[in-house]
Design a protein around this motif. Structure first.
Motif, PDB file in Angstrom:
ATOM      1  N   ASP A 133       0.860  -1.179   0.000  1.00 56.97           N
ATOM      2  CA  ASP A 133       0.000   0.000   0.000  1.00 56.97           C
ATOM      3  C   ASP A 133       0.902   1.237   0.000  1.00 56.97           C
ATOM      4  O   ASP A 133       2.113   1.115  -0.192  1.00 56.97           O
ATOM      5  N   ASP A 134       0.327   2.417   0.211  1.00 57.88           N
ATOM      6  CA  ASP A 134       1.135   3.627   0.046  1.00 57.88           C
ATOM      7  C   ASP A 134       1.918   4.008   1.308  1.00 57.88           C
ATOM      8  O   ASP A 134       2.542   5.052   1.362  1.00 57.88           O
ATOM      9  N   HIS A 135       1.862   3.176   2.331  1.00 60.14           N
ATOM     10  CA  HIS A 135       2.688   3.438   3.517  1.00 60.14           C
ATOM     11  C   HIS A 135       3.200   2.108   4.044  1.00 60.14           C
ATOM     12  O   HIS A 135       3.150   1.806   5.214  1.00 60.14           O
ATOM     13  N   CYS A 136       3.722   1.346   3.071  1.00 57.40           N
ATOM     14  CA  CYS A 136       4.049  -0.037   3.261  1.00 57.40           C
ATOM     15  C   CYS A 136       5.047  -0.300   4.376  1.00 57.40           C
ATOM     16  O   CYS A 136       6.237  -0.097   4.199  1.00 57.40           O
ATOM     17  N   GLY A 137       4.586  -0.739   5.522  1.00 61.75           N
ATOM     18  CA  GLY A 137       5.509  -1.019   6.612  1.00 61.75           C
ATOM     19  C   GLY A 137       6.200   0.248   7.055  1.00 61.75           C
ATOM     20  O   GLY A 137       5.846   1.340   6.635  1.00 61.75           O
ATOM     21  N   PRO A 138       7.196   0.129   7.901  1.00 62.94           N
ATOM     22  CA  PRO A 138       7.885   1.315   8.424  1.00 62.94           C
ATOM     23  C   PRO A 138       8.938   1.832   7.456  1.00 62.94           C
ATOM     24  O   PRO A 138       9.493   2.906   7.639  1.00 62.94           O
ATOM     25  N   LEU A 139       9.225   1.078   6.419  1.00 62.37           N
ATOM     26  CA  LEU A 139      10.427   1.341   5.639  1.00 62.37           C
ATOM     27  C   LEU A 139      10.179   2.133   4.366  1.00 62.37           C
ATOM     28  O   LEU A 139      11.071   2.793   3.871  1.00 62.37           O
ATOM     29  N   PHE A 140       8.986   2.050   3.833  1.00 60.73           N
ATOM     30  CA  PHE A 140       8.785   2.516   2.471  1.00 60.73           C
ATOM     31  C   PHE A 140       7.632   3.492   2.348  1.00 60.73           C
ATOM     32  O   PHE A 140       6.678   3.267   1.630  1.00 60.73           O
ATOM     33  N   GLU A 141       7.708   4.608   3.060  1.00 57.72           N
ATOM     34  CA  GLU A 141       6.721   5.662   2.858  1.00 57.72           C
ATOM     35  C   GLU A 141       6.685   5.995   1.379  1.00 57.72           C
ATOM     36  O   GLU A 141       7.721   6.229   0.756  1.00 57.72           O
ATOM     37  N   GLY A 142       5.514   6.003   0.807  1.00 56.93           N
ATOM     38  CA  GLY A 142       5.438   6.411  -0.589  1.00 56.93           C
ATOM     39  C   GLY A 142       5.425   5.279  -1.585  1.00 56.93           C
ATOM     40  O   GLY A 142       5.372   5.513  -2.782  1.00 56.93           O
TER      41      GLY A 142
END
Ligand code: CA
Ligand code: ZN
Length: 296
Positions: free
Chosen positions: A92-101
């Protein structure tokens, strides 16, 4: 064999049991994937899912286990995990803590002959159960959140042949499981593994003389505490402390000696770092436990 197909979206003392099992009775839990099968093809993403009602992480159950009393431990022996021939991974667009965006994307993963295929990269599957546990004493906990009751621990060690021990908090334990993964790496960094429908064959038995704070896992080689907390650090602290307490209580060995031994042979391993609570397991080799004279 009794098939369990009813679904719940929370572990709760208020969920009416769908079945009452005798200790040691063989049960088969049939589950949907964690998206309830809603990501039907790669054009459907998590953005298209309606989260206004219960939809994610259904667990089959709950099963009332005859004889399981508050303060006991529920022993869950996993005899078999079978998964469907196609898994789904999604971002999704805030996938886990690592991949904002990151953007919303869905991929189908073919599973054949014990191998998974992601974009042509093939690797062996490791069928595991993501959500597994018992009802907590207090407020309901949604199936997406792990804790002392178990729940969404996403632990790659929860496989065929593993035995889990859960502290029983309500009469009958009210056991459920679901959210199977055909494959997942420790950490589950994109928030999903190869999410897959499937079934697990287990037996449930209550054990009176073992007192646990958090779930325990045992397999052919290791015994581990599984702990969940706000951070990986806090989860690791819990798991290590509880293991030291358990071994100290059962063997009488001096704590400093125990801590040194565990520092030499035991492993702190990440289960998942993406759910509302993070989960760590602290795994001690059974050969070391045997040398200490430790028995469960
Ligand atoms: Ca999960
Ligand atoms: Zn899952």
């Amino acid at each position: 064999m009794q098939i369990i197909e009813d679904k719940v979206y929370a572990f709760s003392k208020d969920n009416p049991p769908c079945y009452t099992a005798q200790p040691g009775e063989v049960l088969q839990f049939n589950t949907l994937d964690c998206f309830s099968g809603r990501l039907t093809d790669e054009t459907v993403t998590m953005k298209d899912m309606d989260f206004s009602y219960n939809i994610t992480n259904p667990a089959a159950g709950p099963v009332y286990v005859e004889g399981a009393e508050v303060g006991d431990v529920l022993v869950v022996d996993i005899y078999d995990i079978q998964v469907a021939d196609e898994g789904t991974i999604a971002t999704d667009d805030h996938c886990g803590p690592l991949f904002e965006g990151t953007d919303y994307r869905t991929k189908k993963i073919k599973i054949e002959g014990g191998m998974a295929d992601f974009n042509g990269v093939r690797f062996p599957i490791n069928p595991m159960i993501g959500v597994i546990g018992v009802a907590p004493a207090g407020d309901p906990v949604n199936c997406g959140t792990p804790g002392s009751h178990g729940g969404n621990m996403d632990n790659t060690a929860i496989t065929t042949g593993a035995t889990l021990y859960f502290p029983v908090a309500v009469e009958g334990a009210l056991f459920g499981c679901g959210d199977m993964h055909a494959a997942m790496g420790d950490g589950e960094i994109s928030v999903s593994g190869a999410e897959v429908a499937g079934y697990a064959t287990v037996t449930l038995t209550a054990l009176p003389d073992l007192h646990l704070v958090d779930p325990l896992i045992e397999n052919g080689t290791h015994l581990g505490i599984i702990a969940s907390a706000e951070s990986l650090d806090a989860a690791a602290d819990r798991a290590v402390h509880e293991m030291v307490d358990l071994l100290h209580d059962r063997t009488g060995i001096d704590e400093a000696e125990l801590v040194m031994l565990l520092s030499l042979v035991a492993d702190v391993q990440v289960c998942q770092m993406v759910d509302p609570q993070k989960t760590v397991r602290f795994m001690v080799p059974k050969c070391a436990l045997e040398s200490l004279g430790f028995k469960l």
